[in-house]
Design a protein around this motif. Structure first.
Motif, short mmCIF file in Angstrom:
data_model
loop_
_atom_site.label_atom_id
_atom_site.label_comp_id
_atom_site.label_asym_id
_atom_site.label_seq_id
_atom_site.Cartn_x
_atom_site.Cartn_y
_atom_site.Cartn_z
N LEU A 43 0.83 -1.21 0.00
CA LEU A 43 0.00 0.00 0.00
C LEU A 43 0.87 1.26 0.00
O LEU A 43 0.58 2.21 -0.73
CB LEU A 43 -0.94 0.00 1.21
CG LEU A 43 -1.87 -1.22 1.34
CD1 LEU A 43 -2.77 -1.06 2.55
CD2 LEU A 43 -2.69 -1.41 0.07
N VAL A 44 1.92 1.26 0.81
CA VAL A 44 2.82 2.42 0.87
C VAL A 44 3.51 2.60 -0.48
O VAL A 44 3.63 3.72 -1.00
CB VAL A 44 3.84 2.27 2.01
CG1 VAL A 44 4.91 3.36 1.93
CG2 VAL A 44 3.15 2.32 3.36
N GLN A 45 3.94 1.49 -1.07
CA GLN A 45 4.60 1.54 -2.38
C GLN A 45 3.67 2.12 -3.44
O GLN A 45 4.06 3.00 -4.22
CB GLN A 45 5.01 0.12 -2.77
CG GLN A 45 5.76 0.00 -4.08
CD GLN A 45 6.19 -1.42 -4.35
OE1 GLN A 45 6.89 -2.04 -3.53
NE2 GLN A 45 5.75 -1.98 -5.47
N ALA A 46 2.42 1.64 -3.46
CA ALA A 46 1.44 2.13 -4.44
C ALA A 46 1.15 3.62 -4.23
O ALA A 46 1.06 4.40 -5.19
CB ALA A 46 0.15 1.32 -4.34
N PHE A 47 1.01 4.01 -2.97
CA PHE A 47 0.71 5.41 -2.64
C PHE A 47 1.86 6.32 -3.07
O PHE A 47 1.63 7.37 -3.68
CB PHE A 47 0.47 5.53 -1.13
CG PHE A 47 0.07 6.91 -0.69
CD1 PHE A 47 -1.20 7.41 -0.93
CD2 PHE A 47 0.98 7.73 -0.02
CE1 PHE A 47 -1.57 8.69 -0.52
CE2 PHE A 47 0.63 9.00 0.40
CZ PHE A 47 -0.66 9.49 0.15
N LYS A 48 3.09 5.92 -2.78
CA LYS A 48 4.26 6.71 -3.16
C LYS A 48 4.32 6.89 -4.67
O LYS A 48 4.60 8.00 -5.16
CB LYS A 48 5.54 6.04 -2.67
CG LYS A 48 5.78 6.16 -1.17
CD LYS A 48 6.97 5.33 -0.72
CE LYS A 48 8.26 5.77 -1.36
NZ LYS A 48 9.41 4.97 -0.87
N GLU A 49 4.07 5.82 -5.41
CA GLU A 49 4.12 5.89 -6.87
C GLU A 49 3.04 6.84 -7.40
O GLU A 49 3.28 7.60 -8.35
CB GLU A 49 3.95 4.50 -7.48
CG GLU A 49 5.20 3.64 -7.36
CD GLU A 49 5.10 2.34 -8.14
OE1 GLU A 49 4.17 2.19 -8.96
OE2 GLU A 49 5.97 1.47 -7.93
N MET A 50 1.86 6.80 -6.79
CA MET A 50 0.78 7.68 -7.23
C MET A 50 1.12 9.15 -6.95
O MET A 50 0.79 10.03 -7.75
CB MET A 50 -0.54 7.29 -6.56
CG MET A 50 -1.10 5.97 -7.04
SD MET A 50 -2.81 5.68 -6.51
CE MET A 50 -3.70 6.81 -7.61
N ILE A 51 1.79 9.40 -5.84
CA ILE A 51 2.24 10.76 -5.52
C ILE A 51 3.32 11.19 -6.51
O ILE A 51 3.27 12.30 -7.08
CB ILE A 51 2.78 10.85 -4.08
CG1 ILE A 51 1.66 10.62 -3.05
CG2 ILE A 51 3.50 12.18 -3.84
CD1 ILE A 51 0.73 11.79 -2.83
N ASP A 52 4.30 10.30 -6.74
CA ASP A 52 5.42 10.62 -7.63
C ASP A 52 4.96 10.91 -9.06
O ASP A 52 5.50 11.79 -9.74
CB ASP A 52 6.44 9.47 -7.65
CG ASP A 52 7.19 9.33 -6.33
OD1 ASP A 52 7.15 10.28 -5.53
OD2 ASP A 52 7.82 8.28 -6.12
N LYS A 53 3.96 10.16 -9.52
CA LYS A 53 3.45 10.34 -10.89
C LYS A 53 2.36 11.42 -10.96
O LYS A 53 1.78 11.65 -12.01
CB LYS A 53 2.89 9.01 -11.40
CG LYS A 53 3.97 7.95 -11.63
CD LYS A 53 3.36 6.64 -12.10
CE LYS A 53 4.44 5.60 -12.34
NZ LYS A 53 3.86 4.29 -12.76
N ARG A 54 2.11 12.04 -9.81
CA ARG A 54 1.11 13.11 -9.70
C ARG A 54 -0.31 12.63 -10.04
O ARG A 54 -1.14 13.42 -10.48
CB ARG A 54 1.50 14.31 -10.57
CG ARG A 54 2.83 14.91 -10.11
CD ARG A 54 3.16 16.18 -10.83
NE ARG A 54 4.43 16.74 -10.33
CZ ARG A 54 4.98 17.86 -10.79
NH1 ARG A 54 4.39 18.55 -11.76
NH2 ARG A 54 6.12 18.29 -10.30
N PHE A 55 -0.53 11.34 -9.82
CA PHE A 55 -1.90 10.82 -9.90
C PHE A 55 -2.68 11.27 -8.66
O PHE A 55 -3.90 11.38 -8.69
CB PHE A 55 -1.90 9.29 -9.98
CG PHE A 55 -1.29 8.74 -11.24
CD1 PHE A 55 -1.22 9.51 -12.40
CD2 PHE A 55 -0.79 7.46 -11.27
CE1 PHE A 55 -0.66 9.00 -13.56
CE2 PHE A 55 -0.23 6.94 -12.43
CZ PHE A 55 -0.16 7.71 -13.58
N LEU A 56 -1.95 11.47 -7.58
CA LEU A 56 -2.51 11.99 -6.34
C LEU A 56 -1.75 13.26 -5.97
O LEU A 56 -0.52 13.30 -6.08
CB LEU A 56 -2.35 10.99 -5.19
CG LEU A 56 -3.24 9.75 -5.14
CD1 LEU A 56 -2.80 8.87 -3.97
CD2 LEU A 56 -4.71 10.12 -4.98
N SER A 57 -2.45 14.27 -5.51
CA SER A 57 -1.76 15.45 -4.99
C SER A 57 -1.28 15.15 -3.58
O SER A 57 -1.75 14.20 -2.94
CB SER A 57 -2.71 16.65 -4.97
OG SER A 57 -3.64 16.53 -3.89
#
Length: 216
Positions: A43-57
């Protein structure tokens, strides 16, 4: 074949209420390795990737609630996850009391669950058998996005489109929901209704019904 019916365990769904939703993803479960591990590192890995790719602010937060199982290997697992999360809006609640838990459920827009990811279907013990925490989250209107294995495929339902089998799917489903607030709100209401299916009152009625059938 055996004629059988499933009696789901009772959940205190009436204790959980939806509140003002925040940009928050929640997961509840102990930190441990082996068995049906909650796989918080995924979950942490997925969240970090979403932040890095700007899928999540960076206004979005990931909150992980749960104690750490006794033993050095479990403590090391928790420390590894903490290090993974450094520099990201990831929050740990290790000694959260029930009131804190209720508040987090009430505020969470989404609930992520990864138990069983990467495991063999030939080892069912590695999957979530039922999943009380996701049902509690549903009762509070947090929309669950869960790994497609074990009992959650029934409690959440594959037909909802909220079941994932790869990290890419977890990301895709999450993105589609945060970009469609109307659908997210609709699903929140649907999940609150679905959660009532697992109430103590429903459990009592089902149990009585099964006992009556056996005595016929």
């Amino acid at each position: 074949s055996v004629d059988s019916q499933v009696l789901y365990p009772p959940v205190d769904v009436e204790k959980f209420k939806a509140g003002k939703k925040k940009k928050m993803i929640l997961n509840v479960g102990r930190f441990f390795v082996g068995g049906h591990s909650k796989k918080q590192h995924i979950l942490v890995q997925a969240f970090k990737e979403m932040i890095d790719k700007r899928f999540l602010s960076r206004h979005w937060e990931l909150h992980l609630v749960g104690g750490v199982a006794p033993g050095e290997e479990h403590a090391k697992y928790f420390e590894t996850i903490q290090k993974m999360a450094e520099g990201y809006p990831v929050f740990f609640h290790i000694a959260a009391d029930f009131n804190k838990l209720k508040m987090l459920y009430a505020q969470a827009a989404l609930y992520w669950h990864a138990t069983g990811f990467g495991e063999s279907v030939h080892e069912p013990i590695m999957f979530e058998h039922f999943g009380i925490a996701p049902v509690e989250a549903m009762a509070a209107g947090a929309v669950p996005i869960v790994f497609g294995g074990g009992g959650l495929t029934e409690s959440v339902g594959v037909e909802t489109g909220l079941v994932w089998e790869s990290q890419d799917e977890l990301t895709r489903i999450t993105r589609s929901l945060i970009n469609d607030r109307k659908r997210l709100s609709t699903l929140s209401g649907i999940m609150r209704t679905k959660a009532k299916r697992f109430s103590r009152n429903h459990f009592s009625k089902d149990l009585l019904s099964y006992v009556n059938k056996l005595s016929e």
